[in-house]
Design a protein around this motif. Sequence first.
Motif, PDB file in Angstrom:
ATOM      1  N   ASN A  19       0.808  -1.072  -0.496  1.00 10.56           N
ATOM      2  CA  ASN A  19      -0.008   0.097  -0.017  1.00 10.56           C
ATOM      3  C   ASN A  19       1.011   1.355  -0.105  1.00 10.56           C
ATOM      4  O   ASN A  19       2.020   1.140  -0.473  1.00 10.56           O
ATOM      5  CB  ASN A  19      -0.960   0.231   1.347  1.00 10.56           C
ATOM      6  N   GLY A  20       0.281   2.582  -0.061  1.00 15.43           N
ATOM      7  CA  GLY A  20       1.094   3.811   0.402  1.00 15.43           C
ATOM      8  C   GLY A  20       1.811   4.243  -1.400  1.00 15.43           C
ATOM      9  O   GLY A  20       0.630   4.092  -1.447  1.00 15.43           O
ATOM     10  N   VAL A  21       3.354   4.289  -1.004  1.00 20.96           N
ATOM     11  CA  VAL A  21       3.701   5.191  -1.908  1.00 20.96           C
ATOM     12  C   VAL A  21       5.260   4.125  -2.847  1.00 20.96           C
ATOM     13  O   VAL A  21       5.946   3.893  -1.988  1.00 20.96           O
ATOM     14  CB  VAL A  21       3.775   6.502  -2.169  1.00 20.96           C
ATOM     15  N   ILE A  22       5.198   3.921  -3.901  1.00 19.59           N
ATOM     16  CA  ILE A  22       6.863   3.097  -4.346  1.00 19.59           C
ATOM     17  C   ILE A  22       7.524   3.800  -4.467  1.00 19.59           C
ATOM     18  O   ILE A  22       7.123   4.819  -4.955  1.00 19.59           O
ATOM     19  CB  ILE A  22       6.858   1.938  -5.709  1.00 19.59           C
ATOM     20  N   ASN A  23       8.786   4.084  -3.767  1.00 19.48           N
ATOM     21  CA  ASN A  23       9.908   5.101  -4.273  1.00 19.48           C
ATOM     22  C   ASN A  23      10.498   5.041  -5.443  1.00 19.48           C
ATOM     23  O   ASN A  23      11.071   3.862  -6.045  1.00 19.48           O
ATOM     24  CB  ASN A  23      10.866   4.413  -3.063  1.00 19.48           C
ATOM     25  N   VAL A  24       9.921   4.833  -6.828  1.00 20.92           N
ATOM     26  CA  VAL A  24      10.362   5.561  -8.447  1.00 20.92           C
ATOM     27  C   VAL A  24      12.225   5.143  -8.738  1.00 20.92           C
ATOM     28  O   VAL A  24      12.711   4.327  -8.910  1.00 20.92           O
ATOM     29  CB  VAL A  24       9.876   6.033  -9.282  1.00 20.92           C
ATOM     30  N   LYS A  25      12.534   5.840  -7.655  1.00 18.07           N
ATOM     31  CA  LYS A  25      14.291   6.060  -8.005  1.00 18.07           C
ATOM     32  C   LYS A  25      14.837   4.886  -7.765  1.00 18.07           C
ATOM     33  O   LYS A  25      15.607   4.839  -8.159  1.00 18.07           O
ATOM     34  CB  LYS A  25      14.669   7.214  -7.174  1.00 18.07           C
ATOM     35  N   TYR A  26      14.388   3.999  -6.997  1.00 18.55           N
ATOM     36  CA  TYR A  26      15.677   3.123  -5.514  1.00 18.55           C
ATOM     37  C   TYR A  26      14.309   1.967  -6.452  1.00 18.55           C
ATOM     38  O   TYR A  26      15.231   0.497  -5.808  1.00 18.55           O
ATOM     39  CB  TYR A  26      15.469   2.848  -4.401  1.00 18.55           C
ATOM     40  N   THR A  27      13.836   1.674  -7.204  1.00 19.58           N
ATOM     41  CA  THR A  27      13.118   0.531  -7.250  1.00 19.58           C
ATOM     42  C   THR A  27      13.380   0.184  -8.738  1.00 19.58           C
ATOM     43  O   THR A  27      12.883   0.805  -9.492  1.00 19.58           O
ATOM     44  CB  THR A  27      11.482   0.447  -7.623  1.00 19.58           C
ATOM     45  N   SER A  28      14.016  -1.147  -9.072  1.00 16.21           N
ATOM     46  CA  SER A  28      14.321  -1.704 -10.358  1.00 16.21           C
ATOM     47  C   SER A  28      13.467  -3.030 -10.744  1.00 16.21           C
ATOM     48  O   SER A  28      13.775  -3.165 -12.119  1.00 16.21           O
ATOM     49  CB  SER A  28      15.381  -2.015 -10.444  1.00 16.21           C
ATOM     50  N   ASP A  29      12.809  -3.137  -9.950  1.00 12.96           N
ATOM     51  CA  ASP A  29      11.912  -4.493 -10.162  1.00 12.96           C
ATOM     52  C   ASP A  29      10.815  -4.827  -9.122  1.00 12.96           C
ATOM     53  O   ASP A  29      10.339  -4.357  -7.651  1.00 12.96           O
ATOM     54  CB  ASP A  29      12.774  -5.870  -9.522  1.00 12.96           C
ATOM     55  N   SER A  30       9.714  -5.329  -9.758  1.00 13.10           N
ATOM     56  CA  SER A  30       8.186  -4.578  -9.177  1.00 13.10           C
ATOM     57  C   SER A  30       7.748  -6.507  -7.855  1.00 13.10           C
ATOM     58  O   SER A  30       7.110  -5.623  -6.931  1.00 13.10           O
ATOM     59  CB  SER A  30       7.011  -5.084 -10.464  1.00 13.10           C
ATOM     60  N   ARG A  31       9.155  -7.057  -8.544  1.00  9.82           N
ATOM     61  CA  ARG A  31       8.678  -7.936  -7.190  1.00  9.82           C
ATOM     62  C   ARG A  31       9.702  -7.687  -6.357  1.00  9.82           C
ATOM     63  O   ARG A  31       9.485  -8.263  -5.181  1.00  9.82           O
ATOM     64  CB  ARG A  31       9.765  -9.569  -7.668  1.00  9.82           C
ATOM     65  N   TYR A  32      10.559  -7.018  -6.171  1.00  8.93           N
ATOM     66  CA  TYR A  32      11.312  -5.345  -5.022  1.00  8.93           C
ATOM     67  C   TYR A  32      11.372  -4.531  -5.004  1.00  8.93           C
ATOM     68  O   TYR A  32      12.517  -4.410  -5.463  1.00  8.93           O
ATOM     69  CB  TYR A  32      12.501  -6.166  -4.557  1.00  8.93           C
ATOM     70  N   PRO A  33       9.940  -4.064  -4.579  1.00  9.37           N
ATOM     71  CA  PRO A  33       9.712  -2.956  -4.755  1.00  9.37           C
ATOM     72  C   PRO A  33      10.618  -2.244  -3.190  1.00  9.37           C
ATOM     73  O   PRO A  33      10.234  -2.460  -2.660  1.00  9.37           O
ATOM     74  CB  PRO A  33       8.324  -2.528  -4.816  1.00  9.37           C
ATOM     75  N   ILE A  34      10.956  -0.752  -3.278  1.00 10.87           N
ATOM     76  CA  ILE A  34      10.855  -0.204  -2.424  1.00 10.87           C
ATOM     77  C   ILE A  34       9.677   0.899  -2.069  1.00 10.87           C
ATOM     78  O   ILE A  34      10.137   1.372  -3.368  1.00 10.87           O
ATOM     79  CB  ILE A  34      12.930   0.927  -2.638  1.00 10.87           C
ATOM     80  N   TRP A  35       9.309   1.189  -0.818  1.00 11.08           N
ATOM     81  CA  TRP A  35       8.309   1.435  -0.508  1.00 11.08           C
ATOM     82  C   TRP A  35       7.945   2.459   0.558  1.00 11.08           C
ATOM     83  O   TRP A  35       8.613   1.756   1.105  1.00 11.08           O
ATOM     84  CB  TRP A  35       6.846   0.692  -1.015  1.00 11.08           C
ATOM     85  N   SER A  36       6.951   2.946   0.158  1.00 16.44           N
ATOM     86  CA  SER A  36       7.110   3.693   2.045  1.00 16.44           C
ATOM     87  C   SER A  36       5.199   2.978   2.847  1.00 16.44           C
ATOM     88  O   SER A  36       4.332   3.485   2.418  1.00 16.44           O
ATOM     89  CB  SER A  36       6.610   4.974   1.840  1.00 16.44           C
TER      90      SER A  36
END
Length: 201
Positions: free
Chosen positions: A114-131
């Motif tokens: 939920n929340g928001v994905i950090n677009v800058k640090y995410t390179s793979d939808s399987r391992y998203p960096i998110w808040s």
Amino acid sequence: IRPRRDGGELYQRYFLSWTAFNNIYTVIAERKGLRFWIKKQDNGSIITFPNGNVNIPAVDTISEKKQIHLVIPEMETEFKHALILHESTRYFVNRIPFWQGRQVESDAFGQRLNGVINVKYTSDSRYPIWSPIDVKYYREYLEKPDDDDKRDFLTGQVLDLLYTVRNNLMHGGKALDDSNDLDVMRNALPLLELIVDYFIY
């Protein structure tokens, strides 16, 4: 800032509101002596680094995220409670984030996003960096709003999410994702403006 058909003024307002908030949390950090300090050797001499033919003092800094979290003790209980119960916070609790134009419902660990994905640090939808906004803690807090620890924790998560929105706005990609999602802006902006107004007025 005049309204635009494409909703573009939301981005301008967010940028200006974040600029105001930046001044708020840096002032709080400075008052606590926790923004930056000159590095020193054990014997008290100043550590420097060369820059051409001169030497510049080296500094240690507190991260921006830690500076942002220093505002939490400055907020009254009632305000933190209102921030958590705000309809825009509920929006992010229930929101499935986007990355590269597609919703990402869960990651490779089986966690629901939920929340928001950090677009800058995410390179793979399987391992998203998110808040995230922790759903379990959020629901528990709704049932027991006198829990100080959960109140502070969830307030911190709201701040982290707003910081991620800021980073996406400034540093994110240009694809149809969280870096330029109008619905994200429509819900993040009221939370940010609420915080700024709290410290200004």
